[in-house]
Design a protein around this motif. Structure first.
Motif, short mmCIF file in Angstrom:
data_model
loop_
_atom_site.label_atom_id
_atom_site.label_comp_id
_atom_site.label_asym_id
_atom_site.label_seq_id
_atom_site.Cartn_x
_atom_site.Cartn_y
_atom_site.Cartn_z
N TYR A 47 43.00 51.39 66.06
CA TYR A 47 43.91 52.17 65.32
C TYR A 47 44.77 51.06 64.61
O TYR A 47 45.15 51.38 63.56
N ALA A 50 42.91 49.65 61.64
CA ALA A 50 42.40 50.76 60.43
C ALA A 50 43.12 50.60 59.32
O ALA A 50 42.11 50.51 58.25
N PRO A 51 44.34 50.45 58.96
CA PRO A 51 44.74 50.29 57.79
C PRO A 51 44.37 49.02 56.91
O PRO A 51 44.50 48.92 55.74
N ILE A 52 44.21 48.11 57.63
CA ILE A 52 43.98 46.63 57.23
C ILE A 52 42.52 46.00 56.91
O ILE A 52 42.36 45.27 56.27
N ASP A 53 41.81 46.32 58.20
CA ASP A 53 40.53 45.81 58.23
C ASP A 53 39.51 46.94 58.77
O ASP A 53 39.39 46.88 59.97
N MET A 54 39.09 47.82 58.03
CA MET A 54 38.27 48.89 58.56
C MET A 54 37.14 48.49 59.17
O MET A 54 36.66 49.28 60.11
N ALA A 57 37.82 47.26 62.37
CA ALA A 57 38.47 48.50 63.42
C ALA A 57 37.29 49.18 64.06
O ALA A 57 37.42 49.90 65.20
N SER A 206 37.10 54.75 53.88
CA SER A 206 38.41 55.17 54.60
C SER A 206 38.44 56.50 55.04
O SER A 206 38.92 56.82 56.08
N THR A 207 37.77 57.49 54.39
CA THR A 207 37.57 58.79 54.78
C THR A 207 36.89 59.10 56.03
O THR A 207 37.07 60.03 56.67
N GLU A 210 38.87 57.64 60.25
CA GLU A 210 39.57 58.59 61.22
C GLU A 210 38.66 59.45 61.92
O GLU A 210 38.69 59.31 63.25
#
Length: 268
Positions: A47, A50-54, A57, A206-207, A210
């Protein structure tokens, strides 16, 4: 140095339901606890990343699922289930395949007619919280001891059922020759998200991330529930043995005993 409570691990907020599961696992010790704790840490880092290295993640999330599966395998070994040592926590096919096989079993249970209502419940046993399973029979709720002290048999042969119809349906869906081949493709996901191939470099959208993290999180806690239903009990549960044997027979082609545990389940 005192060990950290499981509910204090992971860089994310646990739901009330998740916290309840982890509270029932505070008595878990040794290697199984370390593996489950590491699963929570990896999931938390997924988590954070997630915003910086998918890609990393997702890699962390997959590792979290594998560590949770490792914890379950270790508990099965500690409780000396037959053939549990043939479940390998150093093989990706086994660790990532366990959840897929749970889905096979779930498909079988969903297909049965007249399946009673089942619910999870927590109760206090000698100053520790314990997860139990209750089955509705008429207006009463009965508690098998240990939980999963049940068995599923083939209607025709009356032998212990190894979920062959559901495995066949899974293979038809995946277009795979064997369950092992199907699971190997899933296990290869770890490499596919990190390394380039002839089609190009890997990329996580990115979609999708999550949803991926949510799915893996549910799998980690699915394993946690199973561990909570197993580790406090020295008596082995027939349905758990049935699932182990079915997995090994379906994935590794290992021949297992076809008939065992004739006695009815104990009821608390």
């Amino acid at each position: 140095m005192p060990r950290a409570a499981l509910v204090d691990l992971g860089a994310f907020e646990f739901s009330e339901f998740e916290r309840g599961i982890l509270e029932c696992l505070e008595g878990l010790k040794g290697f199984p606890r370390f593996a489950l704790a590491n699963a929570l840490v990896h999931l938390g880092k997924a988590y954070v990343l997630a915003p910086i290295d998918m890609e990393m993640a997702v890699f962390r999330a997959i590792t979290a699922e594998e560590e949770a599966a490792t914890s379950l395998i270790l508990v099965l070994r500690q409780r000396r289930y037959r053939n549990a040592k043939k479940l390998k926590f150093d093989r990706h096919v086994h660790k990532l395949g366990l959840n897929e096989f749970i889905e096979v079993i779930r498909a079988h249970l969903s297909s049965l007619r007249g399946v009673p209502n089942v619910r999870l419940k927590r109760k206090l046993v000698r100053d520790s919280k314990r997860m139990t399973l209750e089955i509705q029979v008429g207006s009463a709720w009965l508690e098998p001891v240990p939980p999963l002290n049940l068995q599923s048999r083939d209607d025709t042969t009356k032998q212990v059922y190894f979920f062959s119809r559901e495995v066949a349906a899974r293979l038809a869906r995946d277009g795979a020759k064997s369950l092992k081949d199907s699971l190997r493709k899933i296990a290869d996901t770890r490499n596919q998200i990190l390394y380039a191939c002839e089609r190009g470099r890997p990329e996580v959208v990115s979609t999708d991330l999550e949803q991926v993290l949510g799915v893996v999180r549910s799998r980690v806690f699915r394993f946690a529930i199973l561990i909570a239903l197993l580790f406090p009990y020295r008596k082995r549960a027939p349905f758990v043995q049935q699932a182990i044997d079915a997995f090994l027979k379906s994935v590794e082609g290992i021949e297992v005993e076809m008939d065992y545990w004739e006695s009815p389940p104990d009821i608390a």
